[in-house]
Write a protein that holds these residues in place. Structure first.
Motif, PDB file in Angstrom:
ATOM      1  N   HIS A 501      71.926 125.120 121.148  1.00  0.00           N
ATOM      2  CA  HIS A 501      72.650 125.164 119.880  1.00  0.00           C
ATOM      3  C   HIS A 501      73.840 126.115 119.946  1.00  0.00           C
ATOM      4  CE1 HIS A 501      73.143 124.665 115.592  1.00  0.00           C
ATOM      5  NE2 HIS A 501      73.058 125.956 115.386  1.00  0.00           N
ATOM      6  N   CYS A 502      73.704 127.200 120.682  1.00  0.00           N
ATOM      7  CA  CYS A 502      74.772 128.216 120.750  1.00  0.00           C
ATOM      8  C   CYS A 502      75.459 128.228 122.107  1.00  0.00           C
ATOM      9  CB  CYS A 502      74.210 129.602 120.432  1.00  0.00           C
ATOM     10  SG  CYS A 502      72.954 130.186 121.601  1.00  0.00           S
ATOM     11  N   ARG A 503      75.240 127.209 122.918  1.00  0.00           N
ATOM     12  CA  ARG A 503      75.841 127.097 124.260  1.00  0.00           C
ATOM     13  C   ARG A 503      75.451 128.267 125.143  1.00  0.00           C
ATOM     14  NH1 ARG A 503      80.020 123.687 124.825  1.00  0.00           N
ATOM     15  NH2 ARG A 503      81.004 125.059 126.335  1.00  0.00           N
ATOM     16  N   GLY A 504      74.248 128.810 124.918  1.00  0.00           N
ATOM     17  CA  GLY A 504      73.718 129.858 125.774  1.00  0.00           C
ATOM     18  C   GLY A 504      74.254 131.251 125.495  1.00  0.00           C
ATOM     19  N   THR A 505      75.058 131.435 124.420  1.00  0.00           N
ATOM     20  CA  THR A 505      75.654 132.745 124.149  1.00  0.00           C
ATOM     21  C   THR A 505      74.760 133.651 123.316  1.00  0.00           C
ATOM     22  OG1 THR A 505      76.764 131.988 122.133  1.00  0.00           O
ATOM     23  CG2 THR A 505      77.945 131.721 124.213  1.00  0.00           C
ATOM     24  N   GLY A 506      73.852 133.069 122.541  1.00  0.00           N
ATOM     25  CA  GLY A 506      73.036 133.870 121.626  1.00  0.00           C
ATOM     26  C   GLY A 506      73.688 134.086 120.278  1.00  0.00           C
ATOM     27  N   TYR A 507      74.917 133.615 120.107  1.00  0.00           N
ATOM     28  CA  TYR A 507      75.634 133.777 118.837  1.00  0.00           C
ATOM     29  C   TYR A 507      76.107 132.415 118.337  1.00  0.00           C
ATOM     30  CZ  TYR A 507      75.950 138.754 120.070  1.00  0.00           C
ATOM     31  OH  TYR A 507      75.667 140.051 120.421  1.00  0.00           O
ATOM     32  N   LYS A 508      76.105 132.250 117.004  1.00  0.00           N
ATOM     33  CA  LYS A 508      76.598 131.011 116.401  1.00  0.00           C
ATOM     34  C   LYS A 508      77.238 131.338 115.063  1.00  0.00           C
ATOM     35  CE  LYS A 508      76.916 126.465 116.371  1.00  0.00           C
ATOM     36  NZ  LYS A 508      77.675 125.728 117.384  1.00  0.00           N
ATOM     37  N   GLY A 509      78.550 131.184 114.985  1.00  0.00           N
ATOM     38  CA  GLY A 509      79.264 131.446 113.735  1.00  0.00           C
ATOM     39  C   GLY A 509      79.625 132.913 113.584  1.00  0.00           C
ATOM     40  N   ARG A 510      80.457 133.178 112.562  1.00  0.00           N
ATOM     41  CA  ARG A 510      80.890 134.553 112.288  1.00  0.00           C
ATOM     42  C   ARG A 510      80.804 134.862 110.798  1.00  0.00           C
ATOM     43  NH1 ARG A 510      86.416 135.757 115.495  1.00  0.00           N
ATOM     44  NH2 ARG A 510      87.034 133.695 114.716  1.00  0.00           N
ATOM     45  N   HIS A 511      80.744 136.135 110.488  1.00  0.00           N
ATOM     46  CA  HIS A 511      80.555 136.617 109.121  1.00  0.00           C
ATOM     47  C   HIS A 511      81.588 137.708 108.864  1.00  0.00           C
ATOM     48  CE1 HIS A 511      78.689 138.678 105.716  1.00  0.00           C
ATOM     49  NE2 HIS A 511      77.849 137.662 105.582  1.00  0.00           N
ATOM     50  N   ALA A 512      82.232 137.663 107.698  1.00  0.00           N
ATOM     51  CA  ALA A 512      83.258 138.653 107.367  1.00  0.00           C
ATOM     52  C   ALA A 512      82.630 139.915 106.784  1.00  0.00           C
ATOM     53  CB  ALA A 512      84.250 138.067 106.369  1.00  0.00           C
ATOM     54  N   ILE A 513      83.123 141.052 107.226  1.00  0.00           N
ATOM     55  CA  ILE A 513      82.774 142.327 106.605  1.00  0.00           C
ATOM     56  C   ILE A 513      84.080 143.010 106.212  1.00  0.00           C
ATOM     57  CG2 ILE A 513      80.593 142.662 107.833  1.00  0.00           C
ATOM     58  CD1 ILE A 513      82.083 144.565 109.730  1.00  0.00           C
ATOM     59  N   GLY A 514      84.040 143.844 105.187  1.00  0.00           N
ATOM     60  CA  GLY A 514      85.272 144.466 104.732  1.00  0.00           C
ATOM     61  C   GLY A 514      85.048 145.804 104.070  1.00  0.00           C
ATOM     62  N   GLU A 515      86.123 146.577 104.001  1.00  0.00           N
ATOM     63  CA  GLU A 515      86.141 147.812 103.216  1.00  0.00           C
ATOM     64  C   GLU A 515      87.366 147.750 102.314  1.00  0.00           C
ATOM     65  OE1 GLU A 515      86.308 151.038 105.997  1.00  0.00           O
ATOM     66  OE2 GLU A 515      88.444 150.796 106.408  1.00  0.00           O
ATOM     67  N   VAL A 516      87.217 148.186 101.075  1.00  0.00           N
ATOM     68  CA  VAL A 516      88.281 148.094 100.087  1.00  0.00           C
ATOM     69  C   VAL A 516      88.589 149.483  99.543  1.00  0.00           C
ATOM     70  CG1 VAL A 516      89.022 147.091  97.895  1.00  0.00           C
ATOM     71  CG2 VAL A 516      87.585 145.761  99.458  1.00  0.00           C
TER      72      VAL A 516
END
Length: 574
Positions: A501-516
């Motif tokens: 599912h993740c092409r063997g990387t262990g990661y799938k997709g990204r999530h935004a984090i922020g400081e305001v």
């Protein structure tokens, strides 16, 4: 170790039970003579009746048939032998012939396909050790090798005297070079196509003394795809891309920038090219600007779909909804700044305001918004375009990036004269932005008067949900990450072991984090007084600002990303 960890460990170490023979016989009678459906139906029934995952099903089937079962890690330990079974045949028949040390093994996705086993034994003509792997794991393994093999397909035939190299992608339609069958053109075409297929944002072609290295940036991280031997290939590939981007092929001592456009599957896609001289030859980076995909993503896009925490989301919306002033978004290239600004614009675009953007390039296309592309060759830069925009009766303005003091000054004056200005600037965090503007020579009082707030953001890779497992980091790693034993007790550490599912990387997709940083009167006074950054940070924290590192730690503590990933993306405070 927690009770849950003990339970998971016990489950993993428990002996694997074979599949019930009655179930296999039932499925065999159900599919009848069509044995090709045997594997799919058996997996479906096993999931339905015993709630088996794909991995559990394969291991229990392997136990039944006395075949070893390989996961992604096991597949990567093999040395594929495409000389014995060609890559197209392996891909078409979903099987792999490889060396495991001195043993020649054949990995199958369907052990019930006896005709395939007979064909393989005849084709290979050697003793084979049979092993099993799930079809999705094999597909991911082939995808990795397909990228490399297709990219070097033309190069491998350079010395064979062949005039035409077969391109594996039937749908590829490159309008500018459709008639050319040169191996170099095929190499460039296939590299670009594979990058599009994988979802890469950039293609890096790096020159080394040994030849050309092909890398893709996927989810913000560079991945090595292929190596093409020979310096002659480096020169030919760079020259080909220069021709496509209308650059000077004779100039090799200074950087060059250009663009080109190709048609893939009937859709026009823009590519931005940067050529940089090196001690070996020249390096090329191609930025993929798929406007169609980006525009599809932007339709209906809202800030709450980007994954920000509720408190951060509320602050961004509050700043974007103000009638005038400036909202600055900062972060490195590829951190999602443009997406955030366009999501904010989409939410406040009610049809009652004149919204104008000036960008380099225009990456998204929004209905009801006047979008102006920068054209340096014709003299249309950010500063000149922004001056013209102010004469076009705008209410809200988006400036793609502030790069120089002139653009900064005009943007500040626009915010002071009743316009809402959204813009971005490259900086590490919200406090570094202050220094960037002040060093541009802008008037401090005007700057803080115009500024409503600053937002810094990053994109953090998420653990693949299909292969996420508990993980216990070393104490040294925790200490280096600024996490003490008390904090660690309240955190859920996980990692992805790698799967199809993740092409063997262990990661799938990204999530935004922020400081305001929402500017209060107290913060404005400190900035005007040129107070130390430490003092401004303390005042910002007292005012409710949560820093990027804290947002990243919260995401990791929830088991959504890894400690390694947040250390890669955010700074560990000393």
């Amino acid at each position: 170790m927690s009770l849950l960890d003990h339970a998971i460990s016990a489950a993993v170490s428990a002996p694997v039970e074979p599949l019930p023979l009655a179930l296999i016989q039932e499925v065999r009678q159900l599919v009848g003579s069509n044995q090709r459906d045997m594997m799919a139906v058996l997996e479906e029934k096993s999931a339905e009746r015993m709630a088996l995952t794909a991995s559990q099903f394969m291991h229990r089937l392997g136990k039944t048939l006395h075949y070893p079962v390989l996961d992604m890690e096991g597949l990567y330990r093999l040395a594929p032998s495409f000389s014995l079974l060609s890559f197209p045949d392996a891909l078409q028949r979903n099987c792999l012939v490889a060396h495991d040390g001195d043993t020649l093994v054949c990995v199958l996705a369907d052990p019930f396909d006896l005709a395939l086993q007979t064909w393989l034994e005849t084709r290979i003509g050697q003793a084979l050790s049979w092993q099993l792997s799930h079809k999705t794991d094999l597909a991911a393994y082939f995808a990795v090798h397909e990228d490399s093999l297709r990219a070097i397909d033309g190069a491998l035939h350079m010395g064979s005297g062949e005039q035409s190299v077969r391109l594996a992608v039937e749908d590829l339609s490159l309008s500018s070079i459709a008639e050319d069958t040169s191996p170099v053109v095929k190499l460039v075409n296939s590299t670009i196509y594979d990058a599009m297929k994988i979802g890469a944002s950039d293609i890096h072609l790096e020159a080394t003394p040994a030849g050309l290295q092909v890398k893709y940036r996927i989810d913000g991280v560079l991945a090595h795809i292929a190596s093409v031997p020979g310096m002659d290939m480096v020169e030919q590939v760079v020259s080909r891309i220069k021709v496509m981007a209308e650059l000077d092929i004779a100039e090799r001592r200074i950087p060059q920038d250009g663009r080109f456009k190709l048609s893939i599957k009937g859709q026009e896609i823009d590519y931005r090219v940067s050529v940089m001289p090196s001690i070996v030859s020249e390096d090329v980076v191609i930025r993929i600007l798929d406007k169609r995909t980006l525009t599809d993503q932007i339709k209906g896009l809202r800030l709450d779909l980007l994954g920000f925490e509720p408190a951060t989301l509320a602050e961004i919306r509050q700043l974007a909804a103000k009638p005038y002033g400036m909202l600055l978004v900062t972060g490195p290239t590829g951190s999602g700044k443009t997406t955030t600004m366009y999501a904010a614009l989409s939410e406040i675009n009610n049809g009652q305001d004149k919204i104008i953007t000036i960008e380099d390039p225009v990456e998204y296309q929004l209905p009801g918004v006047l979008q102006i592309p920068v054209n340096e060759k014709k003299g249309l830069n950010f500063a000149r375009g922004l001056r013209s925009i102010l004469r076009h009766d705008p209410d809200k303005i988006l400036v793609g990036e502030i790069r120089d003091p002139e653009t900064a000054q005009i943007a500040i004056q626009s915010a002071l004269t009743g316009h809402l200005v959204l813009t971005s600037v490259h900086a590490n965090n919200v406090f570094d932005v202050l220094g960037r503007f002040l060093h541009m020579g802008v008037d401090t009082y005007s700057f803080v008067s115009a500024l409503n707030g600053i937002m810094a953001q990053r994109l953090v890779r998420l653990i693949c949900p299909e292969c996420s497992v508990p993980h216990e980091p070393e104490q040294e790693e925790l200490a280096a990450s600024g996490i003490d034993a008390e904090q660690a007790r309240h955190m859920q550490f996980r990692r992805g072991k790698g799967c199809g599912h993740c092409r063997g990387t262990g990661y799938k997709g990204r999530h935004a984090i922020g400081e305001v940083l929402n500017l209060s009167d107290e913060l404005r006074e400190l900035i005007i007084a040129r107070a130390p950054i430490r003092t401004i940070k303390e005042a910002a924290r007292a005012n409710g600002t949560r820093f990027l590192r804290e947002a990243a730690l919260d995401l990791m503590a929830a088991g959504k990303t890894t400690l390694e990933e947040i250390n890669r993306v955010t700074f560990v405070a000393q």
